[in-house]
Design a protein around this motif. Structure first.
Motif, PDB file in Angstrom:
ATOM      1  N   GLY A   1       1.139   4.197  -2.986  1.00  0.00           N
ATOM      2  CA  GLY A   1       0.888   5.587  -2.640  1.00  0.00           C
ATOM      3  C   GLY A   1      -0.388   5.810  -1.859  1.00  0.00           C
ATOM      4  O   GLY A   1      -0.808   6.948  -1.660  1.00  0.00           O
ATOM      5  N   ARG A   2      -1.025   4.764  -1.410  1.00  0.00           N
ATOM      6  CA  ARG A   2      -2.277   4.904  -0.660  1.00  0.00           C
ATOM      7  C   ARG A   2      -2.033   5.328   0.781  1.00  0.00           C
ATOM      8  O   ARG A   2      -2.909   5.920   1.411  1.00  0.00           O
ATOM      9  CB  ARG A   2      -3.062   3.603  -0.703  1.00  0.00           C
ATOM     10  CG  ARG A   2      -3.571   3.288  -2.085  1.00  0.00           C
ATOM     11  CD  ARG A   2      -4.455   2.077  -2.069  1.00  0.00           C
ATOM     12  NE  ARG A   2      -4.892   1.762  -3.428  1.00  0.00           N
ATOM     13  CZ  ARG A   2      -5.399   0.617  -3.775  1.00  0.00           C
ATOM     14  NH1 ARG A   2      -5.558  -0.336  -2.880  1.00  0.00           N
ATOM     15  NH2 ARG A   2      -5.770   0.413  -5.023  1.00  0.00           N
ATOM     16  N   ILE A   3      -0.873   4.961   1.344  1.00  0.00           N
ATOM     17  CA  ILE A   3      -0.527   5.408   2.692  1.00  0.00           C
ATOM     18  C   ILE A   3       0.865   6.028   2.636  1.00  0.00           C
ATOM     19  O   ILE A   3       1.655   5.761   1.734  1.00  0.00           O
ATOM     20  CB  ILE A   3      -0.585   4.262   3.729  1.00  0.00           C
ATOM     21  CG1 ILE A   3       0.403   3.134   3.386  1.00  0.00           C
ATOM     22  CG2 ILE A   3      -1.973   3.706   3.866  1.00  0.00           C
ATOM     23  CD1 ILE A   3       0.478   2.064   4.444  1.00  0.00           C
ATOM     24  N   THR A   4       1.160   6.866   3.620  1.00  0.00           N
ATOM     25  CA  THR A   4       2.433   7.583   3.628  1.00  0.00           C
ATOM     26  C   THR A   4       3.509   6.764   4.319  1.00  0.00           C
ATOM     27  O   THR A   4       3.237   5.725   4.937  1.00  0.00           O
ATOM     28  CB  THR A   4       2.284   8.932   4.368  1.00  0.00           C
ATOM     29  OG1 THR A   4       1.995   8.653   5.742  1.00  0.00           O
ATOM     30  CG2 THR A   4       1.199   9.779   3.756  1.00  0.00           C
ATOM     31  N   LEU A   5       4.729   7.255   4.253  1.00  0.00           N
ATOM     32  CA  LEU A   5       5.844   6.590   4.905  1.00  0.00           C
ATOM     33  C   LEU A   5       5.686   6.628   6.429  1.00  0.00           C
ATOM     34  O   LEU A   5       6.049   5.677   7.127  1.00  0.00           O
ATOM     35  CB  LEU A   5       7.160   7.253   4.486  1.00  0.00           C
ATOM     36  CG  LEU A   5       8.437   6.536   4.856  1.00  0.00           C
ATOM     37  CD1 LEU A   5       8.453   5.133   4.267  1.00  0.00           C
ATOM     38  CD2 LEU A   5       9.639   7.320   4.375  1.00  0.00           C
ATOM     39  N   GLY A   6       5.120   7.701   6.942  1.00  0.00           N
ATOM     40  CA  GLY A   6       4.834   7.785   8.378  1.00  0.00           C
ATOM     41  C   GLY A   6       3.810   6.751   8.809  1.00  0.00           C
ATOM     42  O   GLY A   6       3.943   6.144   9.871  1.00  0.00           O
ATOM     43  N   ASP A   7       2.789   6.542   7.970  1.00  0.00           N
ATOM     44  CA  ASP A   7       1.811   5.493   8.253  1.00  0.00           C
ATOM     45  C   ASP A   7       2.474   4.120   8.249  1.00  0.00           C
ATOM     46  O   ASP A   7       2.154   3.255   9.079  1.00  0.00           O
ATOM     47  CB  ASP A   7       0.678   5.519   7.235  1.00  0.00           C
ATOM     48  CG  ASP A   7      -0.205   6.742   7.359  1.00  0.00           C
ATOM     49  OD1 ASP A   7      -0.244   7.327   8.454  1.00  0.00           O
ATOM     50  OD2 ASP A   7      -0.847   7.108   6.347  1.00  0.00           O
TER      51      ASP A   7
ATOM     52  N   GLU B   1       0.825  -1.206   0.000  1.00  0.00           N
ATOM     53  CA  GLU B   1       0.000   0.000   0.000  1.00  0.00           C
ATOM     54  C   GLU B   1       0.867   1.268   0.000  1.00  0.00           C
ATOM     55  O   GLU B   1       0.498   2.279  -0.601  1.00  0.00           O
ATOM     56  CB  GLU B   1      -0.955   0.007   1.197  1.00  0.00           C
ATOM     57  CG  GLU B   1      -2.016  -1.079   1.131  1.00  0.00           C
ATOM     58  CD  GLU B   1      -2.924  -0.950  -0.066  1.00  0.00           C
ATOM     59  OE1 GLU B   1      -3.406   0.174  -0.333  1.00  0.00           O
ATOM     60  OE2 GLU B   1      -3.157  -1.968  -0.739  1.00  0.00           O
ATOM     61  N   THR B   2       2.019   1.200   0.642  1.00  0.00           N
ATOM     62  CA  THR B   2       2.937   2.338   0.634  1.00  0.00           C
ATOM     63  C   THR B   2       3.508   2.558  -0.762  1.00  0.00           C
ATOM     64  O   THR B   2       3.598   3.697  -1.240  1.00  0.00           O
ATOM     65  CB  THR B   2       4.077   2.118   1.635  1.00  0.00           C
ATOM     66  OG1 THR B   2       3.519   1.899   2.928  1.00  0.00           O
ATOM     67  CG2 THR B   2       4.996   3.328   1.704  1.00  0.00           C
TER      68      THR B   2
END
Length: 94
Positions: free
Chosen positions: A24-30, A20-21
């Motif tokens: 691009g659906r979630i950020t690196l922080g997520d 998912e990272t």
């Protein structure tokens, strides 16, 4: 064997989060947050699965204990001796 299940679930969840990272659906922080959360989940799940056989073994001992409490004691007196050992269920006096 139970620890392998916990490890497999952890790495599968980690793979899904990384996928998912990359999409691009979630950020690196997520990704960092979810990695820590799933790491904690993995250790807790492994702990539960590793304790399961211990709980099952303990239940066997409890079942034996309750069977012992339900057993009827019978006393017998032999002709030659004054007393005989107690017998439980179908055991014979010695």
């Amino acid at each position: 064997m139970f620890a392998a299940i916990g490890s497999a679930a952890y790495f599968f969840a980690y793979f899904l989060i990384a996928l998912e990272t990359v999409r691009g659906r979630i950020t690196l922080g997520d990704l960092t947050y979810f990695t820590g959360a799933f790491s904690n989940m993995r250790s807790l799940l492994e702990g539960i699965l590793l304790r399961f056989p211990v709980v099952m073994e303990g239940s066997l001992y409890l079942r034996d204990l309750f069977d012992f409490f339900r057993a009827k004691a019978s006393h017998c007196v032999a002709a030659e001796t004054a007393s005989c050992a107690c017998t439980y269920q179908k055991r014979l006096c010695v």
